[in-house]
Design an enzyme around this catalytic site. Sequence first.
Site, PDB file in Angstrom:
ATOM      1  N   LYS A 112       0.596  -1.098  -0.261  1.00  0.00           N
ATOM      2  CA  LYS A 112      -0.167  -0.398   0.424  1.00  0.00           C
ATOM      3  C   LYS A 112       0.989   1.051  -0.153  1.00  0.00           C
ATOM      4  O   LYS A 112       1.877   1.215   0.338  1.00  0.00           O
ATOM      5  CB  LYS A 112      -0.694  -0.093   0.903  1.00  0.00           C
ATOM      6  CG  LYS A 112      -2.249   0.810   1.050  1.00  0.00           C
ATOM      7  CD  LYS A 112      -3.278   0.102  -0.009  1.00  0.00           C
ATOM      8  CE  LYS A 112      -4.679   0.323   0.674  1.00  0.00           C
ATOM      9  NZ  LYS A 112      -5.420   0.237   0.012  1.00  0.00           N
TER      10      LYS A 112
HETATM   11  N1  GLU Z   1      -7.597  -0.408  -2.929  1.00  0.00           N
HETATM   12  C1  GLU Z   1      -8.137  -1.376  -3.076  1.00  0.00           C
HETATM   13  C2  GLU Z   1      -8.292  -2.112  -2.197  1.00  0.00           C
HETATM   14  O1  GLU Z   1      -8.030  -1.689  -0.658  1.00  0.00           O
HETATM   15  C3  GLU Z   1      -7.710  -2.434  -4.607  1.00  0.00           C
HETATM   16  C4  GLU Z   1      -6.069  -2.374  -4.182  1.00  0.00           C
HETATM   17  C5  GLU Z   1      -5.952  -2.871  -6.372  1.00  0.00           C
HETATM   18  O2  GLU Z   1      -6.537  -3.241  -6.918  1.00  0.00           O
HETATM   19  O3  GLU Z   1      -4.703  -3.342  -5.738  1.00  0.00           O
HETATM   20  O4  GLU Z   1      -8.319  -3.625  -2.184  1.00  0.00           O
END
Ligand code: GLU
Length: 422
Positions: A112
Amino acid sequence: MSTTATKTAETNAYDVALENFDLAANALELDDNLRAMIKYPERELAVSVPVRMDTGKVIRFQGYRVQHSTMRGPAKGGIRFHPNVTIDEVKALATWMTWKCAVVNIPYGGGKGGITCNPKEMSMGELERMTRRYASAILPIIGPEKDIPAPDVYTTPQIMAWIMDTYSMMKGYPVTGVVTGKPISIGGSLGRNEATARGCFYTTRASLVHLNIPLPQARVVVQGFGNAGSIAATLFHEAGAKVIAVSDTRGCIFNAKGLDMPAVVAFKAKTGSVAGFPGADRITPEALLALDCEVLIPAALENAITEENAHAVRAKIVSEAANGPVTPEADRILDSKGIFLIPDILCNAGGVTVSYFEWVQDENHLFWDENDVNAKLEKIMVRSFNDVLKIHTDKKVNMRLAANMLGVGRVAEACRIRGLYP
Ligand code: GLU
């Protein structure tokens, strides 16, 4: 969300992530050596992001990219632009991505990123310069085979396009697979924009079947009206359920007869908020969470449902479209009230699942039609829901623990079989 700001400051999301890991590891009777190898982030990068603002003044923002795990594949997870972003929040979100990708069994670890900023107060030019500078700063650790960012709170397909372009310019050739959630015109996938909400819809629909509640009789309440919340509300409306209340940072609206969702979406597009929508009454955020309903969908930020307001929740099902919206204390309260929870790492995994499809399409230079994407997503979400439900019933553990046991268990198995280097 304005109502949760105080609790967000009090409850540390990373403590929550560690607590939930320990509960799963204990339930799995995982050995200490494996725990030591999979519990903590593999890599944390903090970057300084100086940006020339439109006034000419240079403002320096704080950015992060955390890779929690690459045990089952490259790190994967979104980038958040929000004033409350901290290293601990990013570490928590990265940790949850690891278990999430394992729950839906896609070949990724977890990561993240985030920048502490208020994108609502920035111009497009400022946002673009900040995004490109951040992308350059994290460039050494990202790539289609290493770590693949995507959208999260307040980041959009346009922002992904700038990251893809910055990365490609540095490499000297186009690299579409470096980010997902891109616009369709540069290698994005059909269905990606709706995927988080669609996954939430599929798992909630399966829960309604499990609890013998006919979908047309379901009254749905949605907290948060961003990508996940607004599209989830629309999908439930289209399926014949009654969406009785929705909210965003500026207000909550309620209509016992059901809100006209296309009209609410159009109103928000025009005015910037759902607040003031003519076909509804205004209610408080506390009243929204306490509404008598079948499905409550927290779709905003962490710590929306806490020990302070969990007692008031009257929903039969809580579908976590957001990451970490229910604190561990609130989990125990919802549990004791017999409320069926669809945990975030299952409920909102549709987004990363279609991100995986996007990456596969980019790497193969071969694109699928939208029906194909949605059908494959449905299959994965239903299968994963059933996998978690089976642990929930067989082992008599709550849905959160069941999902964490599935996710942590799969990562532990990958770790066991890979062994410890050197
Ligand atoms: N931000 C989204 C999540 O928390 C998507 C992450 C992604 O597609 O890599 O799952």
